[in-house]
Design an enzyme around this catalytic site. Structure first.
Site, PDB file in Angstrom:
ATOM      1  CE1 TYR A  11      -4.411  -1.077  -0.455  1.00 16.20           C
ATOM      2  CE2 TYR A  11      -3.435  -2.745   1.209  1.00 16.20           C
ATOM      3  CZ  TYR A  11      -4.346  -2.382   0.289  1.00 16.20           C
ATOM      4  OH  TYR A  11      -5.551  -3.066   0.028  1.00 16.20           O
ATOM      5  CD  GLU A  12       2.778   3.464   3.555  1.00 19.76           C
ATOM      6  OE1 GLU A  12       3.299   4.472   3.056  1.00 19.76           O
ATOM      7  OE2 GLU A  12       1.840   3.593   4.373  1.00 19.76           O
ATOM      8  CB  SER A  13       6.225   1.589  -2.306  1.00 16.29           C
ATOM      9  OG  SER A  13       6.339   0.090  -2.152  1.00 16.29           O
TER      10      SER A  13
END
Length: 185
Positions: free
Chosen positions: A51-53
């Site tokens: 979800y972050e990258s």
């Protein structure tokens, strides 16, 4: 004609990014993260990175300047993450993952907004290999079994078995401030 050419160029750019190695597959992320995290924590960290990258090693947030697989803030270089000496080091997948482990140990999962917002609840897209093996098992087991918990002062260690493998997955120590710090062996 222009739309077809545009789609072809976009597809070519995506292929070049994959060949260049900027975006990891689930399998590549598992291999990297297994060196730092275990069991359910590994699965949660795989989710956070997704979800972050979206597993893009070169991802940079234009506002916060958070970078890499786990979107580590540059101010953590040298502070929480001793292996990171400059913000560009955060684009190195190994350094970024080492930093993620340090941040997890000092701040917990809630250091990542994606976890705090509940995005990783019931995550099943890319899980710890032992968890996926366990989930595919037809032996009727409902989850990891606890095989012992030992407390020494404020330190507790618990041994779990999942599927055919067993080992020490996590070790929690209360830091005196009411927060658990997680260590992995």
């Amino acid at each position: 004609m222009f739309k077809t050419l545009s789609k072809s160029i976009g597809f070519l750019v995506a292929i070049i990014a994959l060949v260049k190695g900027d975006t990891y597959t689930c399998s590549q992320m598992q291999s990297l993260a297994e060196g730092y995290f275990r069991g359910p924590t590994l699965t949660t960290m795989l989710c956070i990175s997704y979800y972050e990258s979206t597993y893009n090693t070169q991802a940079i947030n234009p506002t916060s300047k958070a970078a890499g697989l786990f979107q580590i803030l540059p101010e953590h270089c040298g502070e929480l993450c001793k292996t990171c000496t400059t913000p560009s080091d955060l684009l190195n997948p190994t350094i970024n993952t080492e930093c993620a482990k340090s941040i997890l140990n000092s701040q917990g999962f809630k250091a990542w907004t994606t976890y705090a917002s509940g995005d990783c609840k019931n995550w099943n897209k890319c899980v710890a290999p032992s968890a996926s093996t366990h989930a595919a098992s037809t032996h009727g087991s409902t989850g990891p079994s606890t095989h012992g918990s030992t407390t020494h002062g404020s330190t507790t260690s618990t041994t779990y078995t999942s599927g055919a493998s067993s080992g020490l997955f996590d070790f929690k120590a209360n830091n005196g401030g009411g927060q658990d710090m997680v260590k992995y062996f």
